[in-house]
Design a protein around this motif. Structure first.
Motif, mmCIF file in Angstrom:
data_model
loop_
_atom_site.group_PDB
_atom_site.id
_atom_site.type_symbol
_atom_site.label_atom_id
_atom_site.label_comp_id
_atom_site.label_asym_id
_atom_site.label_seq_id
_atom_site.Cartn_x
_atom_site.Cartn_y
_atom_site.Cartn_z
ATOM 1 N N MET A 177 3.627 8.808 1.009
ATOM 2 C CA MET A 177 2.208 8.848 1.341
ATOM 3 C C MET A 177 1.825 7.661 2.210
ATOM 4 O O MET A 177 1.018 7.776 3.132
ATOM 5 N N ASN A 178 2.386 6.516 1.905
ATOM 6 C CA ASN A 178 2.063 5.308 2.664
ATOM 7 C C ASN A 178 2.488 5.459 4.120
ATOM 8 O O ASN A 178 1.766 5.090 5.045
ATOM 9 N N GLN A 179 3.684 6.021 4.309
ATOM 10 C CA GLN A 179 4.151 6.270 5.671
ATOM 11 C C GLN A 179 3.245 7.281 6.370
ATOM 12 O O GLN A 179 2.936 7.135 7.546
ATOM 13 N N GLY A 180 2.814 8.294 5.597
ATOM 14 C CA GLY A 180 1.904 9.280 6.163
ATOM 15 C C GLY A 180 0.564 8.679 6.528
ATOM 16 O O GLY A 180 -0.041 9.034 7.554
ATOM 17 N N ALA A 181 0.085 7.720 5.697
ATOM 18 C CA ALA A 181 -1.180 7.062 5.984
ATOM 19 C C ALA A 181 -1.095 6.259 7.277
ATOM 20 O O ALA A 181 -2.030 6.256 8.088
ATOM 21 N N ARG A 182 0.020 5.560 7.474
ATOM 22 C CA ARG A 182 0.189 4.808 8.721
ATOM 23 C C ARG A 182 0.229 5.754 9.920
ATOM 24 O O ARG A 182 -0.311 5.449 10.988
ATOM 25 N N GLN A 188 -4.796 12.082 0.010
ATOM 26 C CA GLN A 188 -3.810 13.155 -0.111
ATOM 27 C C GLN A 188 -4.357 14.265 -0.990
ATOM 28 O O GLN A 188 -4.134 15.461 -0.724
ATOM 29 N N ALA A 189 -5.091 13.886 -2.051
ATOM 30 C CA ALA A 189 -5.726 14.890 -2.917
ATOM 31 C C ALA A 189 -6.743 15.709 -2.139
ATOM 32 O O ALA A 189 -6.839 16.935 -2.311
ATOM 33 N N LYS A 190 -7.508 15.062 -1.269
ATOM 34 C CA LYS A 190 -8.488 15.792 -0.467
ATOM 35 C C LYS A 190 -7.798 16.774 0.477
ATOM 36 O O LYS A 190 -8.245 17.909 0.647
ATOM 37 N N GLU A 191 -6.693 16.330 1.078
ATOM 38 C CA GLU A 191 -5.966 17.203 1.992
ATOM 39 C C GLU A 191 -5.298 18.359 1.260
ATOM 40 O O GLU A 191 -4.978 19.380 1.873
ATOM 41 N N ARG A 249 -10.536 18.384 -5.608
ATOM 42 C CA ARG A 249 -10.601 18.726 -7.033
ATOM 43 C C ARG A 249 -9.220 18.642 -7.700
ATOM 44 O O ARG A 249 -8.805 19.505 -8.469
ATOM 45 N N CYS A 250 -8.458 17.608 -7.342
ATOM 46 C CA CYS A 250 -7.130 17.458 -7.924
ATOM 47 C C CYS A 250 -6.746 15.983 -7.973
ATOM 48 O O CYS A 250 -7.466 15.120 -7.445
ATOM 49 N N ILE A 251 -5.610 15.693 -8.597
ATOM 50 C CA ILE A 251 -5.125 14.328 -8.803
ATOM 51 C C ILE A 251 -3.796 14.168 -8.080
ATOM 52 O O ILE A 251 -2.927 15.034 -8.173
ATOM 53 N N ARG A 252 -3.651 13.059 -7.364
ATOM 54 C CA ARG A 252 -2.376 12.756 -6.722
ATOM 55 C C ARG A 252 -1.975 11.313 -7.053
ATOM 56 O O ARG A 252 -2.814 10.416 -7.045
ATOM 57 N N PHE A 253 -0.685 11.105 -7.345
ATOM 58 C CA PHE A 253 -0.150 9.784 -7.612
ATOM 59 C C PHE A 253 0.503 9.246 -6.343
ATOM 60 O O PHE A 253 1.164 9.985 -5.618
ATOM 61 N N PHE A 254 0.314 7.962 -6.103
ATOM 62 C CA PHE A 254 0.825 7.344 -4.884
ATOM 63 C C PHE A 254 2.349 7.399 -4.826
ATOM 64 O O PHE A 254 3.039 7.214 -5.826
ATOM 65 N N LEU A 294 -5.395 -0.765 -5.279
ATOM 66 C CA LEU A 294 -6.590 -0.004 -4.910
ATOM 67 C C LEU A 294 -6.390 0.689 -3.563
ATOM 68 O O LEU A 294 -6.788 1.847 -3.377
ATOM 69 N N SER A 295 -5.759 -0.014 -2.628
ATOM 70 C CA SER A 295 -5.483 0.580 -1.315
ATOM 71 C C SER A 295 -4.548 1.770 -1.440
ATOM 72 O O SER A 295 -4.758 2.816 -0.802
ATOM 73 N N HIS A 296 -3.532 1.643 -2.272
ATOM 74 C CA HIS A 296 -2.594 2.755 -2.459
ATOM 75 C C HIS A 296 -3.229 3.913 -3.223
ATOM 76 O O HIS A 296 -2.913 5.084 -2.955
ATOM 77 N N ALA A 297 -4.123 3.608 -4.148
ATOM 78 C CA ALA A 297 -4.853 4.675 -4.837
ATOM 79 C C ALA A 297 -5.720 5.447 -3.847
ATOM 80 O O ALA A 297 -5.889 6.666 -3.953
ATOM 81 N N GLU A 298 -6.263 4.725 -2.851
ATOM 82 C CA GLU A 298 -7.074 5.382 -1.820
ATOM 83 C C GLU A 298 -6.212 6.317 -0.970
ATOM 84 O O GLU A 298 -6.634 7.427 -0.622
ATOM 85 N N VAL A 299 -5.008 5.871 -0.634
ATOM 86 C CA VAL A 299 -4.087 6.723 0.110
ATOM 87 C C VAL A 299 -3.808 8.006 -0.667
ATOM 88 O O VAL A 299 -3.830 9.116 -0.101
#
Length: 438
Positions: free
Chosen positions: A157-162, A141-144, A148-153, A132-137
């Protein structure tokens, strides 16, 4: 809808059953785009009814084996207990289709979209909470990426989230630590090449990193709410400079400040502007607030009421990036706008795109008929400058006249420009001769 406790239990069962052969379990997180604005428009009861309808629509868009849960607020989670990994994009898109049709709430139509993140077991996590945490990450990314789109973890992305968390932590202390800097980009009279003002642009001197451009932190400041403190700082600095310029013989200059939509939505803009004006004692008519057209689309009546009160104090108003949003002549009339800033996308191709030139010409003619001034943004060449001038544009801004520079450098350039303006006509020069470029 099932709560997350039940979904976590179902996910645990699915993890024990996922086998080989390309079969995976997936957690999909949907966050509704701009739901706060929709909720403000419908009211709390209307927003609750819309969420119920969205929950029902999502439930009808999944199979009996799949589970939809509301995580809270405007976020929903979908569990795919067993899926062919190659078909996950189509499955995620199928859920989004359930939101495609408008919803009817209290006789009003509401159109919604969602940003979606997906995490897959076992590659993206060994338990439900991690997935769930990774889906949030991935969802962020989809918002950025434009919503209105789909992004797969992915691990990147995790490094970018940190990195974003570190950035947010440092940014939260930037104002109190005195790390923000104001840079000014000159605005020039196209007919005389004299500097008539500037646009205030915030920069961040991040410790150990150096100067951070706004594109790397403004969106994060918006989404986190830190833009409120940053916006207040910019207004205070701008008004202080305007007050000092009057004593320097530069009292004729105006200074434009970009206003965040959040400053309107939080209802603090009017007080922030009033406080900045009173602290500095500057002439309100020298302060210019730049609004994007999108700001006017959320609670427009309240926005217009605030703008009218600010204009009664003498503050100037311009519409930034005009022509790229929901342009409305009704807004221009009701807001008593002073300037229209023609978006740089039109100015850049002015001499090679006939359609772009026609748009610029139409905007300038319309503005002139309404008694408004026009500012051409993104002027990078003498050709662009001359074309705008021929079309009747009043002011120009862009690298041709000068890049954003520190306040002291701008003041020196403005003083030189004022000296040139005092010379006979033969002494007038182009932007580069005023020492603004570089």
């Amino acid at each position: 809808l099932p709560n997350l406790l039940l979904m976590r239990d179902r996910a645990g069962q699915a993890m024990g059953q996922v086998g080989s052969g390309g079969c995976v379990m997936a957690v999909m997180l949907l966050d509704l785009d701009h739901f706060k604005a929709i909720n403000d428009s419908l009211g709390q009861a209307g927003g609750d009814e819309l969420l119920r309808q969205i929950g029902h629509a999502l439930s009808t868009g999944v199979t009996s084996a799949e589970t939809v849960s509301r995580r809270g607020g405007d976020e929903f989670v979908v569990l795919f207990p067993s899926a062919d990994a190659t078909l996950l994009p189509q499955m995620a898109q199928r859920v989004l289709v359930a939101l495609a049709d408008p919803f009817a709430v209290n006789g009003r139509e509401a159109v919604v979209s969602a940003s979606v993140g997906v995490a897959v077991y076992p590659s993206d996590g060994a338990d439900f909470d991690t997935l769930l945490s990774h889906a949030e990450v991935a969802m962020y990314q989809a918002k950025e990426s434009g919503r209105r789109c789909i992004r797969f973890f992915t691990d990147d992305m995790n490094q970018g989230a940190r990195g974003r968390m570190d950035l947010l932590s440092d940014l939260s202390r930037a104002v109190s630590r005195g790390e923000l800097r104001l840079h000014l980009q000159p605005v020039v009279n196209l007919a005389s090449s004299v500097v008539v003002g500037a646009e205030a642009l915030v920069r961040w001197e991040r410790p150990g990193v150096g100067l951070v451009p706004p594109g790397e932190f403004i969106a994060l400041a918006e989404s986190s709410g830190l833009i409120m403190g940053i916006g207040q700082w910019v207004l205070n600095e701008a008004c202080q400079h305007l007050a000092r310029w009057r004593s320097m013989g530069l009292g004729h200059l105006h200074l434009a400040v970009n206003v965040s939509a959040m400053q309107f939505r939080q209802g603090q803009l009017e007080q922030q502007v009033s406080d900045a004006l009173e602290r500095s004692g500057c002439d309100p008519s020298r302060l210019e607030l730049e609004l994007t057209e999108s700001v006017l689309m959320v609670r427009p009546d309240e926005v217009m009421a605030v703008i009218r009160r600010l204009k009664q104090r003498g503050v100037q108003l311009s519409i930034d990036d005009f022509g790229t949003g929901y342009s409305s002549l009704a807004y221009l009339r009701r807001l008593a706008v002073d300037k229209l800033k023609i978006d740089q996308s039109f100015v850049r191709d002015l001499t090679i795109d006939p359609d772009g030139a026609a748009i610029v010409r139409a905007v300038i003619q319309m503005a002139r008929s309404l008694g408004l001034k026009t500012v051409g943004e993104g002027v990078e060449t003498q050709v662009n400058r001359r074309a705008l001038q021929v079309l009747g544009c009043d002011l120009g801004q862009g690298y041709f006249f000068g890049r954003p520079i520190g306040v002291a450098d701008f003041e020196q350039a403005a003083l030189r420009s004022s000296a040139v303006a005092a010379l006979p006509p033969s002494g007038l020069g182009a932007g580069g001769r005023l020492g603004l470029r570089g």
